[in-house]
Design an enzyme around this catalytic site. Structure first.
Site, short mmCIF file in Angstrom:
data_model
loop_
_atom_site.label_atom_id
_atom_site.label_comp_id
_atom_site.label_asym_id
_atom_site.label_seq_id
_atom_site.Cartn_x
_atom_site.Cartn_y
_atom_site.Cartn_z
N CYS A 111 5.10 -8.00 6.04
CA CYS A 111 4.27 -8.69 7.03
C CYS A 111 4.38 -10.21 6.87
O CYS A 111 5.39 -10.80 7.23
CB CYS A 111 2.84 -8.19 6.98
SG CYS A 111 1.88 -8.60 8.47
N HIS A 143 3.22 -2.47 7.34
CA HIS A 143 2.59 -2.32 6.02
C HIS A 143 2.77 -0.90 5.49
O HIS A 143 1.89 -0.05 5.69
CB HIS A 143 1.10 -2.63 6.10
CG HIS A 143 0.77 -4.07 6.25
ND1 HIS A 143 0.49 -4.88 5.17
CD2 HIS A 143 0.64 -4.83 7.36
CE1 HIS A 143 0.21 -6.10 5.61
NE2 HIS A 143 0.30 -6.10 6.94
N GLU A 191 2.42 0.15 2.52
CA GLU A 191 1.44 0.45 1.46
C GLU A 191 0.11 0.92 2.02
O GLU A 191 -0.65 1.63 1.35
CB GLU A 191 1.25 -0.77 0.55
CG GLU A 191 0.34 -1.85 1.07
CD GLU A 191 0.90 -2.65 2.25
OE1 GLU A 191 0.12 -3.35 2.93
OE2 GLU A 191 2.13 -2.61 2.47
#
Length: 333
Positions: free
Chosen positions: A146, A257, A259
């Site tokens: 990001c 993202h 994660e």
């Protein structure tokens, strides 16, 4: 929405060889005589760059200068890596010591300035060290997520900003794979079910207001440094680059993202895909990057020195009560 199907059959993504693009790409820089490329390091340590907290985040730990969302730490630890937090506003000698001791760098997402923040300045120092190391045959991988994706583009463009505004906040998207994906180091050997999830399901978690378009990547000449591998679309139908891979360096970036799929459960994160196939896809990116870090032979001078730098010296703090983005965070002063 852009088309979600792969431009090539999924089987081709795993079987095509990189040589088909050799005529118009610079070769990846691999030092032919270096044993480091043939020996796996089974104790990989990855540095995560910290950044200045927002006012809301700072209220949790007023004395802190920077923070790291715990989801990034868990994301790497889940694939067998350990983590060193990299602090901001430190002397150059600190960054050189850390760089020489870690096996890869993760530049996380967030809200810091690319130009004036300690995050941006430290990222610039580490980026230059990574360029120099790889030019000298010292393999060192870098991953940007990001804001980290955006920082890589900014630095690779000579600290010029070619991003454009977009509307892709709290949005789950699929990936539209481009032709170079089939011969990329990132996607070439990815499992077919992961590729299918990424291309057919809204499995990537997007939280950004700035985008890099394919047109701007070309206009800025950044396409001489990075290959765009996949795109997504924002709420208004704007197509933006979602994955990049450096042509001559072990650098990767994703605008989304991965994660968050696994580790972020904030009540306001209504778009984050938590179903099993999306979680597996998010974990694939961590597995890939940690395996790249295993190729680096950097290490601390001693186990004792190593122990003083590791994330285990800090305790994660619950921040879900003040942040819509991070359930837990590490703070550094």
């Amino acid at each position: 929405m852009s088309g979600t199907g792969l431009r090539l059959p999924l089987v081709a993504l795993c079987l095509l060889i990189a040589g088909v693009l050799a005529d118009h790409q610079r070769p990846f820089r691999v030092h032919p005589n270096s044993i480091r490329y043939n020996v796996n390091n089974n104790r990989p340590i990855i540095g995560i760059l910290s950044q200045e907290p927002s006012k809301t985040m700072a209220s949790v730990s007023p004395e802190s200068v920077s923070y790291i969302a715990a989801s990034y730490v868990k994301w790497l630890e889940g694939q067998g890596a350990r983590v060193v937090p990299i602090k901001v506003n430190q002397p150059d000698s600190y960054y050189k010591t850390v760089f020489d001791s870690i096996n890869g760098l993760l530049i996380p997402g967030g809200g810091a300035s690319l130009v004036s923040s300690g995050y941006g300045k430290a990222g610039s120092i580490l980026y230059d060290l990574a360029i120099e190391a790889n030019d000298n045959g010292d393999f060192f991988p870098v991953w940007g997520t990001c804001l980290g994706f955006e920082l890589l583009l900014y630095l690779s463009a000579g600290k010029r900003d070619f991003l454009t505004t977009c509307n892709s906040y709290n949005r789950a998207s699929s990936l539209k794979f481009l032709s170079d994906a089939s011969v990329s180091r990132l996607y070439q050997r990815a499992p077919n079910d992961v590729l299918k999830t990424l291309s057919k399901e809204k499995s990537t978690s997007n939280f950004h207001h700035w985008c890099m378009t394919k047109e701007n990547l070309t206009a800025s000449s950044l396409d001489n440094f990075y290959r765009p591998l996949a795109t997504s679309t924002d709420d208004d139908g704007l197509e933006f680059v979602a994955t990049i891979e450096a042509i001559s360096y072990p650098f990767w970036g994703v605008q989304f993202h991965p994660e968050k799929n696994v580790y972020e459960w904030g009540a306001n994160l209504t778009s984050v895909p938590h179903w099993p196939s999306a979680i597996k896809a998010g974990q694939y990116f961590a597995e890939f990057f940690v395996n790249q870090a295993r190729k680096s032979q950097h290490r601390f001078a001693s186990r004792q020195e190593e122990a003083t730098y590791l994330i285990y010296n800090y305790a994660p703090v619950y921040t879900g009560n003040v942040s819509s983005s991070f359930l837990q965070s590490y703070f550094f002063n």
